[in-house]
Write a protein that holds these residues in place. Structure first.
Motif, mmCIF file in Angstrom:
data_model
loop_
_atom_site.group_PDB
_atom_site.id
_atom_site.type_symbol
_atom_site.label_atom_id
_atom_site.label_comp_id
_atom_site.label_asym_id
_atom_site.label_seq_id
_atom_site.Cartn_x
_atom_site.Cartn_y
_atom_site.Cartn_z
ATOM 1 N N CYS A 128 -6.401 1.764 4.901
ATOM 2 C CA CYS A 128 -6.169 3.165 4.502
ATOM 3 C C CYS A 128 -7.389 3.717 3.779
ATOM 4 O O CYS A 128 -7.736 4.888 3.923
ATOM 5 C CB CYS A 128 -4.933 3.272 3.607
ATOM 6 S SG CYS A 128 -3.417 3.000 4.527
ATOM 7 N N ARG A 129 -8.035 2.838 3.014
ATOM 8 C CA ARG A 129 -9.237 3.248 2.290
ATOM 9 C C ARG A 129 -10.332 3.640 3.284
ATOM 10 O O ARG A 129 -11.015 4.635 3.136
ATOM 11 C CB ARG A 129 -9.718 2.077 1.431
ATOM 12 C CG ARG A 129 -10.178 2.508 0.074
ATOM 13 C CD ARG A 129 -10.083 1.445 -0.958
ATOM 14 N NE ARG A 129 -10.560 0.146 -0.567
ATOM 15 C CZ ARG A 129 -9.943 -0.981 -0.877
ATOM 16 N NH1 ARG A 129 -8.826 -0.941 -1.546
ATOM 17 N NH2 ARG A 129 -10.443 -2.130 -0.524
ATOM 18 N N PHE A 147 1.939 -4.835 2.946
ATOM 19 C CA PHE A 147 1.736 -5.664 1.751
ATOM 20 C C PHE A 147 0.331 -6.250 1.806
ATOM 21 O O PHE A 147 -0.070 -6.804 2.831
ATOM 22 C CB PHE A 147 2.777 -6.788 1.702
ATOM 23 C CG PHE A 147 4.163 -6.270 1.465
ATOM 24 C CD1 PHE A 147 4.538 -5.834 0.206
ATOM 25 C CD2 PHE A 147 5.081 -6.188 2.504
ATOM 26 C CE1 PHE A 147 5.814 -5.329 -0.020
ATOM 27 C CE2 PHE A 147 6.350 -5.690 2.294
ATOM 28 C CZ PHE A 147 6.719 -5.255 1.022
ATOM 29 N N PHE A 148 -0.417 -6.129 0.724
ATOM 30 C CA PHE A 148 -1.806 -6.602 0.817
ATOM 31 C C PHE A 148 -2.377 -7.190 -0.476
ATOM 32 O O PHE A 148 -3.198 -8.092 -0.426
ATOM 33 C CB PHE A 148 -2.721 -5.456 1.299
ATOM 34 C CG PHE A 148 -3.046 -4.452 0.224
ATOM 35 C CD1 PHE A 148 -2.086 -3.556 -0.211
ATOM 36 C CD2 PHE A 148 -4.292 -4.430 -0.369
ATOM 37 C CE1 PHE A 148 -2.367 -2.645 -1.210
ATOM 38 C CE2 PHE A 148 -4.595 -3.522 -1.369
ATOM 39 C CZ PHE A 148 -3.624 -2.621 -1.790
ATOM 40 N N ALA A 149 -1.975 -6.706 -1.654
ATOM 41 C CA ALA A 149 -2.665 -7.132 -2.887
ATOM 42 C C ALA A 149 -1.831 -8.128 -3.686
ATOM 43 O O ALA A 149 -0.697 -7.829 -4.053
ATOM 44 C CB ALA A 149 -2.967 -5.919 -3.754
ATOM 45 N N PRO A 150 -2.362 -9.326 -3.956
ATOM 46 C CA PRO A 150 -1.603 -10.279 -4.777
ATOM 47 C C PRO A 150 -1.333 -9.688 -6.159
ATOM 48 O O PRO A 150 -2.259 -9.227 -6.827
ATOM 49 C CB PRO A 150 -2.542 -11.489 -4.883
ATOM 50 C CG PRO A 150 -3.559 -11.313 -3.818
ATOM 51 C CD PRO A 150 -3.681 -9.846 -3.564
ATOM 52 N N TRP A 168 -7.833 0.814 -6.015
ATOM 53 C CA TRP A 168 -7.113 -0.445 -6.126
ATOM 54 C C TRP A 168 -5.786 -0.468 -5.370
ATOM 55 O O TRP A 168 -5.449 -1.427 -4.699
ATOM 56 C CB TRP A 168 -6.872 -0.767 -7.608
ATOM 57 C CG TRP A 168 -6.156 -2.067 -7.755
ATOM 58 C CD1 TRP A 168 -4.843 -2.263 -8.025
ATOM 59 C CD2 TRP A 168 -6.718 -3.360 -7.573
ATOM 60 N NE1 TRP A 168 -4.547 -3.594 -8.040
ATOM 61 C CE2 TRP A 168 -5.686 -4.288 -7.763
ATOM 62 C CE3 TRP A 168 -7.994 -3.820 -7.265
ATOM 63 C CZ2 TRP A 168 -5.890 -5.655 -7.660
ATOM 64 C CZ3 TRP A 168 -8.202 -5.183 -7.163
ATOM 65 C CH2 TRP A 168 -7.151 -6.075 -7.364
ATOM 66 N N ASN A 169 -5.021 0.644 -5.494
ATOM 67 C CA ASN A 169 -3.665 0.624 -4.953
ATOM 68 C C ASN A 169 -3.597 0.750 -3.444
ATOM 69 O O ASN A 169 -2.571 0.475 -2.844
ATOM 70 C CB ASN A 169 -2.842 1.760 -5.580
ATOM 71 C CG ASN A 169 -2.498 1.420 -7.014
ATOM 72 O OD1 ASN A 169 -2.317 0.251 -7.344
ATOM 73 N ND2 ASN A 169 -2.457 2.427 -7.864
ATOM 74 N N CYS A 211 0.866 -1.180 0.000
ATOM 75 C CA CYS A 211 0.000 0.000 0.000
ATOM 76 C C CYS A 211 0.908 1.237 0.000
ATOM 77 O O CYS A 211 1.791 1.356 0.854
ATOM 78 C CB CYS A 211 -0.871 -0.026 1.255
ATOM 79 S SG CYS A 211 -1.776 1.496 1.532
ATOM 80 N N PRO A 212 0.734 2.172 -0.940
ATOM 81 C CA PRO A 212 1.627 3.340 -0.996
ATOM 82 C C PRO A 212 1.471 4.257 0.218
ATOM 83 O O PRO A 212 2.344 5.059 0.516
ATOM 84 C CB PRO A 212 1.200 4.056 -2.286
ATOM 85 C CG PRO A 212 -0.162 3.548 -2.590
ATOM 86 C CD PRO A 212 -0.291 2.197 -1.973
ATOM 87 N N GLU A 213 0.370 4.134 0.970
ATOM 88 C CA GLU A 213 0.133 5.034 2.103
ATOM 89 C C GLU A 213 0.740 4.510 3.401
ATOM 90 O O GLU A 213 1.383 5.232 4.132
ATOM 91 C CB GLU A 213 -1.367 5.268 2.277
ATOM 92 C CG GLU A 213 -1.996 5.708 0.973
ATOM 93 C CD GLU A 213 -3.011 6.800 1.109
ATOM 94 O OE1 GLU A 213 -3.424 7.087 2.234
ATOM 95 O OE2 GLU A 213 -3.389 7.354 0.061
#
Ligand code: SF4
Ligand code: FES
Length: 255
Positions: free
Chosen positions: A238-239, A212-215, A232-233, A206-208
């Motif tokens: 954070c969302r 690590f979260f998204a395959p 998506w990112n 996650c850039p924020e």
């Protein structure tokens, strides 16, 4: 609509619905392992058997049997109870340490199995070969990364040749649907590990917050579904914080 009688109770349900749904409508819970509302009927585990006593007699898997007008069904007919108990005894023998199976068996009045050691030879076996993981991966996700391998007591689920699967996208749908918790999915650093499939998937950060979260292999989804592109990112946490901040700011402006 079709009207049928289940354990003496009249139930009306849309034509074409499955008998299992009618049984649930009548307030009765049957044990099930291979059924999932999001997947096509399969009928592998034979735990949801019920007895039709009119207008004909038949022992059927309620999760694959479409309702018919005028059916008279007994969920606790001796034939149905005996068949379910036998299956549960076999499952207890296959997976002696599965809490899910023990509890299911207990509810059906089975406390011990007459069958011997696990047919798989593994006392820690949790897989009941229900096929949900294979079907969700193939029919819903479209990856077909895992399949049934071997025959008889050697039958099991795995990635082809028991090697790292390039087709696996690390979505975790298999672990989500598995009724017995046989599939462990673990995130370690930037790796998602699916030990049962000998597969490791790289996760993006996650850039924020840097978590690590998204395959990585699921990235194609954001091109397929433009509505998820914007978020998506960023990781779900954070969302959530971002959305809460937006709501709070909007609230302060209207005060
Ligand atoms: S791993 Fe789980 S979902 Fe897959 S077949 Fe075995 S019990 Fe069913
Ligand atoms: S739930 Fe009906 S056969 Fe498995």
């Amino acid at each position: 609509m079709a009207t049928l009688t289940i354990n003496g109770t009249s139930v009306s349900i849309p034509q074409g619905a499955l008998l299992l749904r009618a049984v649930e409508e009548a307030g009765i819970t049957l044990p099930t392992l291979c059924h999932h509302d999001a997947l096509a009927p399969y009928g592998a585990c034979r735990l949801c058997l019920v007895m039709i006593i009119a207008p004909y007699r038949a022992l059927v898997a309620s999760c694959t049997y479409p309702v018919e007008e005028g059916l008279v069904v007994q969920t606790h007919a001796p034939e149905a109870v005996q068949a379910r108990r036998l299956t549960l005894e076999a499952l207890m023998s296959r997976c002696p340490r599965s809490d899910v199976i023990s509890k299911m068996a207990e509810r059906e009045g089975v406390t011990a199995s007459r069958f011997g050691m696990p047919s798989s030879g593994n006392a820690d076996e949790l897989c009941v070969l229900c096929g949900l993981c294979v079907r969700v991966c193939r029919d819903l996700i479209g990856a077909a990364a895992i399949e049934f391998i071997g025959r008889g007591s050697e039958r099991r689920v795995g990635a082809p040749f028991n090697m790292h699967s390039d087709a696996c996208i690390g979505c975790g749908a298999c672990a989500e649907v598995c009724p017995t918790g046989a599939i462990r999915m673990e995130d370690r650093g930037n790796q998602r590990i699916l030990q049962a499939w000998n597969t490791c998937i790289t996760l993006s950060a996650c850039p924020e917050c840097g978590r690590f979260f998204a395959p990585e292999p699921t990235r194609f989804l954001k091109d397929m579904f433009p509505e998820i592109k914007a978020c998506w990112n960023v990781c779900p946490e954070c969302r959530r914080q971002k959305t809460s901040r937006q709501w709070l700011n909007a609230g302060q402006k209207t005060d």
